[in-house]
Design a protein around this motif. Structure first.
Motif, short mmCIF file in Angstrom:
data_model
loop_
_atom_site.label_atom_id
_atom_site.label_comp_id
_atom_site.label_asym_id
_atom_site.label_seq_id
_atom_site.Cartn_x
_atom_site.Cartn_y
_atom_site.Cartn_z
N HIS A 199 12.58 4.68 10.69
CA HIS A 199 12.73 5.89 9.79
C HIS A 199 12.38 7.52 9.81
O HIS A 199 13.47 7.76 9.52
CB HIS A 199 12.66 5.06 7.63
N ILE A 200 11.22 7.10 9.86
CA ILE A 200 10.39 8.79 10.33
C ILE A 200 11.10 9.17 11.78
O ILE A 200 11.50 10.07 10.83
CB ILE A 200 9.32 8.05 10.19
N THR A 201 11.76 8.35 12.92
CA THR A 201 11.95 9.16 13.27
C THR A 201 13.62 9.42 12.64
O THR A 201 13.86 11.07 13.63
CB THR A 201 12.06 8.20 14.98
N GLU A 202 14.37 9.08 11.93
CA GLU A 202 15.58 8.96 11.61
C GLU A 202 15.41 10.49 10.94
O GLU A 202 16.06 11.81 11.05
CB GLU A 202 16.13 8.23 10.93
N ASN A 217 6.18 8.11 1.01
CA ASN A 217 6.19 6.87 0.32
C ASN A 217 6.35 5.52 1.53
O ASN A 217 6.83 4.85 1.32
CB ASN A 217 6.53 6.76 -0.91
N VAL A 218 6.19 6.06 2.52
CA VAL A 218 6.49 4.81 3.39
C VAL A 218 5.00 3.81 3.40
O VAL A 218 3.98 3.90 3.56
CB VAL A 218 6.62 4.99 4.81
N GLU A 225 1.58 5.37 7.80
CA GLU A 225 1.98 6.29 7.32
C GLU A 225 0.88 7.38 6.54
O GLU A 225 1.94 8.11 6.00
CB GLU A 225 0.90 4.33 5.60
N GLU A 226 -0.08 7.39 7.60
CA GLU A 226 -1.03 8.45 7.85
C GLU A 226 0.20 9.45 8.23
O GLU A 226 -0.14 10.94 7.96
CB GLU A 226 -2.07 8.49 7.93
N LEU A 227 1.04 9.33 9.82
CA LEU A 227 1.92 9.75 9.81
C LEU A 227 3.45 9.84 9.16
O LEU A 227 3.00 11.44 9.56
CB LEU A 227 2.64 8.93 11.68
N SER A 228 3.41 9.47 9.06
CA SER A 228 4.43 10.24 7.56
C SER A 228 4.12 10.73 7.01
O SER A 228 4.93 11.71 6.51
CB SER A 228 4.97 8.18 7.03
N GLU A 229 2.62 10.67 6.21
CA GLU A 229 2.11 11.49 5.37
C GLU A 229 2.04 12.95 5.84
O GLU A 229 2.61 14.26 5.63
CB GLU A 229 1.35 11.16 4.57
#
Ligand code: ADP
Length: 474
Positions: A199-202, A217-218, A225-229
């Motif tokens: 999802h994050i890669t997309e 909000n992954v 989660e930290e990477l996503s934030e």
């Protein structure tokens, strides 16, 4: 995950089903050979019988000792440990045959009963009923003081087949359970780790296309989660800069066009209409050209800073003297526009810094104070020392800055007044240049402001050390 489970299961099946029988056979074979040799040591001794009993009971084997004479083989000891032992029921011809084979084999012969029966039948012997569990026959021919003996041990090869059967049954259940667990685990892991990363890669792939919508909000492990934030924060920042940059281009093109139009317009009027070549009109052209020049300077400065091309060239200088000169210059410049510059400058404040860059900071702050002082037209400049530091501030009594804008004004291209007005025709770069230069000096800086009341922009630099200062002045 599933591949790993298959690997473990294949290992288990191989170890338990394939190797177990062989391992068990090899173990009993070794034990029986050891027992036979132990017995051989005691042949003819007084406790020979005791050794036989001991071996028979501990090794769970039937033991028969034969004496070999010229043509006959006769039993001299017989210990029947189990009724299923074959040794007691062997045909004497077979026993003779075995003893010859053993002697020919260097004394020791170990053979499975099933193999013996097979050979027997092959050689034309009457068919024999196979026992339910196979047995291992161990034969050792030894020479005693009074002739030759044959030690015969007959041990059950435990029902390995039935053990393997049980294990196989067990392993089928274990395999099914492991497969289920592996499948469920893979599913959980993929939905908890792989999917969020995909999802994050997309979302990240869309960043270069200007789509900055990242979902912060992954739900996954803390690191993901930290990477996503972090990514979503970075995307926010990029989108802000992107938006500000677009605004800046719109503003700058407007900022460049307006003075240019004025210069051209006034120039044409002065050329074409007699009597229009007045000092006022020339002043308009000079003002507009100055505005253009400062705009271009800001742009050059920020592009240099963006390129990482910002270095400190420190020198020791008298900040107080520099401020006196600067304030004087401003007074002269704004003499006719009704601006009042007041100051409270403490003398002999000496610092070691990049003079031209610090002067640029001072100019940017005073220019802002002038631009945003509106009708009050009053700017107050202060310089004083506190402890080992000097404190500089510029106070104006103009528009002030709303609390929500305060932390943003240091950002590149940020302008509080989004609707372009001539009165606030800055590039939105001045304070970010100030910030870069003060950061480069490790200086503390800040602003206090109240909407409609005015603002105080300040910074602090360490004072140049006294002793060094004296040395330099001497
Ligand atoms: P600009 O070139 O637009 O002045 P700056 O980076 O110098 O850009 O300042 C950013 C914004 O901060 C300005 O657009 C203005 O809204 C606000 N600002 C800066 N200095 C003052 C001040 N002395 N009083 C009120 N607002 C100010």
């Amino acid at each position: 995950m599933i591949a790993f489970t298959v690997f473990i299961l294949v290992g288990l099946w191989f170890a338990q089903i394939v190797l177990l029988g062989n391992f068990h056979y090899w173990n009993i074979k070794n034990r029986m050979a050891e027992n036979a040799y132990r017995l051989a040591m005691d042949v003819g001794d007084a406790d020979f019988e005791k050794t036989i009993e001991d071996i028979a009971e501990n090794g769970e084997a039937c033991v028969v000792v034969y004496r070999i004479e010229e043509e006959t083989v006769s039993v001299i000891y017989n210990y029947e440990e189990s009724p299923s032992c074959m040794v007691h029921r062997l045909d004497s011809a077979v026993v003779k045959d075995i003893s010859e084979n053993a002697s020919g084999d260097g004394g020791l012969l170990q053979i499975r009963l099933s193999d013996l029966i097979k050979e027997w039948e092959k050689d034309g012997g009457t068919p024999v009923k196979k026992p339910s569990t196979d047995r291992l026959l161990t034969v050792l021919v030894v020479s005693g003081t009074d002739g030759q003996y044959m030690l015969f041990l007959d041990a059950a090869l435990f029902p390995v087949e039935s053990t393997v059967g049980t294990l196989r049954y067990q392993l089928i259940y274990i395999s099914i359970a492991l497969f289920l667990v592996a499948t469920i685990l893979s599913f959980i892991l993929s939905s908890y780790i792989a999917s969020p990363i995909e999802h994050i890669t997309e979302k990240s792939k869309k960043l270069p296309r200007g789509e900055y919508q990242m979902d912060a909000n992954v739900r996954s492990y803390r690191e993901i989660e930290e990477l996503s934030e972090t990514l979503s924060h970075a995307a926010d920042e990029i989108s802000k800069v992107d938006r500000l940059q677009k605004e800046l281009i719109a503003n700058i093109s407007h900022d460049l066009r307006t003075p240019l139009t004025m210069i051209i317009g006034y120039g044409e009027v002065m050329r074409d209409i007699e009597g229009e070549n007045t000092p006022e009109n020339v002043q308009v052209i000079i003002d507009e050209a100055t505005r253009l020049s400062s705009l271009v300077n800001d742009l050059l400065e920020i592009s240099r800073i963006q390129g990482g091309d910002i270095e400190r060239h420190d020198e020791v200088f008298d900040f107080s003297a520099l401020m006196h000169e600067t304030v004087e210059r401003y007074r002269r410049l704004k003499e006719n526009s009704g601006f009042v510059f007041t100051d409270a400058i403490e003398d002999h404040i000496v610092v070691k810094a990049d003079k031209s860059k610090i002067l640029q900071v001072v100019y940017n702050l005073i220019n802002n104070a002038i631009n945003y002082s509106m009708e009050s037209r009053k700017v107050h400049i202060r310089l004083y020392s506190i402890g080992a530091k000097m404190h500089f501030d510029v106070v104006d009594y103009g528009v002030g800055i709303a609390a929500e804008d305060l932390e943003n004004i240091w950002q590149r291209y940020y302008k509080v007044d989004k609707i372009h007005r001539r009165s606030s025709s800055g590039s939105g770069l001045g304070l970010s240049i100030v910030r870069e230069i003060l950061d480069l000096h490790g200086a503390r800086y800040g602003v206090q402001s109240k909407l409609g009341m005015g603002s105080t922009f300040w910074f602090e630099l360490p004072l140049y050390e006294e002793e060094e200062n004296k040395l330099l002045l001497d």
